[in-house]
Design a protein around this motif. Structure first.
Motif, PDB file in Angstrom:
ATOM      1  N   SER A 161       0.842  -1.314  -0.152  1.00 39.16           N
ATOM      2  CA  SER A 161      -0.146  -0.088   0.075  1.00 39.16           C
ATOM      3  C   SER A 161       0.817   1.066   0.137  1.00 39.16           C
ATOM      4  N   ALA A 162       1.889   1.269   0.684  1.00 40.43           N
ATOM      5  CA  ALA A 162       2.859   2.274   0.789  1.00 40.43           C
ATOM      6  C   ALA A 162       3.419   2.400  -0.627  1.00 40.43           C
ATOM      7  N   VAL A 163       3.913   1.371  -1.199  1.00 37.02           N
ATOM      8  CA  VAL A 163       4.374   1.462  -2.678  1.00 37.02           C
ATOM      9  C   VAL A 163       3.250   1.948  -3.548  1.00 37.02           C
ATOM     10  N   ALA A 164       2.373   1.466  -3.380  1.00 33.02           N
ATOM     11  CA  ALA A 164       1.143   2.105  -4.454  1.00 33.02           C
ATOM     12  C   ALA A 164       0.921   3.476  -4.076  1.00 33.02           C
ATOM     13  N   ILE A 165       0.885   4.163  -2.773  1.00 26.93           N
ATOM     14  CA  ILE A 165       0.681   5.556  -2.701  1.00 26.93           C
ATOM     15  C   ILE A 165       1.774   6.260  -3.175  1.00 26.93           C
ATOM     16  N   VAL A 185       1.066   2.070   6.240  1.00 31.50           N
ATOM     17  CA  VAL A 185       1.373   3.370   5.682  1.00 31.50           C
ATOM     18  C   VAL A 185       1.712   4.516   6.750  1.00 31.50           C
ATOM     19  N   TYR A 186       1.674   3.954   7.943  1.00 33.05           N
ATOM     20  CA  TYR A 186       1.861   4.736   9.229  1.00 33.05           C
ATOM     21  C   TYR A 186       3.242   4.559   9.870  1.00 33.05           C
ATOM     22  N   ASN A 260       8.369   5.903   3.897  1.00 36.23           N
ATOM     23  CA  ASN A 260       7.581   6.874   4.700  1.00 36.23           C
ATOM     24  C   ASN A 260       6.733   7.557   3.626  1.00 36.23           C
ATOM     25  N   VAL A 261       5.582   7.129   3.930  1.00 32.73           N
ATOM     26  CA  VAL A 261       4.324   7.914   2.896  1.00 32.73           C
ATOM     27  C   VAL A 261       3.173   8.673   3.863  1.00 32.73           C
ATOM     28  N   ILE A 262       3.681   8.739   4.920  1.00 35.16           N
ATOM     29  CA  ILE A 262       2.642   9.560   5.711  1.00 35.16           C
ATOM     30  C   ILE A 262       2.293  10.932   5.328  1.00 35.16           C
ATOM     31  N   SER A 263       3.130  11.611   4.936  1.00 35.34           N
ATOM     32  CA  SER A 263       2.979  12.945   4.200  1.00 35.34           C
ATOM     33  C   SER A 263       2.286  12.976   2.879  1.00 35.34           C
TER      34      SER A 263
END
Length: 340
Positions: A161-165, A185-186, A260-263
């Motif tokens: 999901s992080a890769v996708a975002i 993702v957090y 790190n996709v939080i932002s």
């Protein structure tokens, strides 16, 4: 486990082009590049999907030669409908989709399963300069640009999901919709692991691929599976770890800092479906609600009696939600056209 699924995909199969049999089905069982231990796998769905794994050349800026990149190609290419592209989770492979992939094809989707750089079954015998987030993103983009070439419904489970975002925010033209499953993702990248000396990091990688640790991960991930099933799933899940370059790629990702996709979550513009197993013991389903609230245009669906990987544990439910998500958007578009 599989159950029956009789929902029809809204796009006509008449518009599809069949991939040649020579490309779709290897003639001699498993592809020769897979580790020999693939023959010990018992799960028939994993065996069937493994037989369909291909390597395709992908040219990237950080490698002198094209990377022979592993994926499962669709049997049918849709001329009108956009494809579904499946990513996998942390340190996994396209075999993670062994139960869901055939159901998506049965429903009429043009379906791809893609191995993220450094994991899966791509050929990394030529040592890469890096296997960090930027490299993974570049590799996936060049794969998309070379072979998929259309906006996709991008599906990412767990770290996928992080890769996708990350990909959707950086290349919005390549992604029509997102499906995020029990999204990791957090987390702030690999945290303190990024500061480890390489020698210690390699020791950690050795433990990461060990059978006991993988069995314990299965215990946390799935609800009520037998030991024999868990052992077979462990062998499936660590098959890619048997390549000689796996340790180098894993350590490089670890010390690079990871995702790190939080932002980036609030920057996602695509319509998004969030799916979560209610009994996830790895990532709390409370974060599903938080993610749903932070995304600009999202719906959420939870699956009861299900752990961290619903596409393995409840594949029919996952496919049902994806079909409903796509049909819902198609109906809304048709209604708008009719109103005009």
């Amino acid at each position: 486990m599989m159950g029956a699924l009789s929902l029809a995909y809204p796009f006509s199969r008449v518009t599809a082009t069949k991939v040649s049999e020579a490309q779709a089905k290897p003639n001699n069982g498993f592809p020769s590049f897979l580790p020999k231990q693939v023959h010990t796998i018992k799960d028939p769905f994993a065996r069937n999907l493994a037989m369909r794994i291909h390597r395709l050349p992908v040219s990237v800026k950080f490698s002198e030669n094209p990377i022979m990149s592993s994926c499962v190609k669709p049997l049918m290419i849709q001329n009108k409908a956009n494809p579904v592209v499946l990513l996998h989770g942390f340190d996994s492979s396209c075999l993670e989709w062994r139960y869901t992939f055939p159901l998506l094809e049965e429903a009429g989707f043009e379906t791809w399963a893609f191995d993220i750089l450094g994991w899966g079954f791509s050929d990394l015998a030529e040592k890469l300069t890096s296997c960090d987030v930027v490299s993974k993103r570049e590799h996936f983009y060049q794969f998309w640009k070379s072979y998929i070439k259309r906006p996709m419904i991008l599906v990412g489970p767990s770290l996928g999901s992080a890769v996708a975002i990350d990909f959707a925010v950086n290349y919005p033209e390549a992604v029509e919709k997102l499906v995020l499953i029990d999204a990791s993702v957090y987390t702030e990248g690999t945290g303190n692991l990024a500061t480890l000396p390489r020698l210690i990091a390699y020791a950690g990688a050795y433990v990461l691929k060990s059978v006991p640790l993988r069995l314990y991960a299965n215990y946390l991930t799935f609800n009520d599976i037998s030991f024999s099933t868990s052992l077979d799933w462990t062998n499936i899940g660590r098959l890619h770890c048997l390549f000689p370059w796996w340790e180098d790629a894993t350590v490089d990702f670890m010390i690079s800092g990871g995702y790190n996709v939080i932002s980036q979550i609030r920057k996602v513009k695509q319509k998004t479906l969030v799916i979560w197993g209610e009994n996830d013991r790895i990532i709390s389903n409370k974060l599903a609600v938080q993610l749903h609230c932070e995304l600009s245009d999202a719906i959420i669906r939870q699956i009861p009696d299900c752990g961290h990987l619903p596409h393995v544990e409840r594949p029919a439910s996952v496919v049902k939600f994806i079909i409903e998500f796509v049909q819902r958007e198609t109906k809304l578009v048709n209604q708008c056209v009719s109103a005009e």
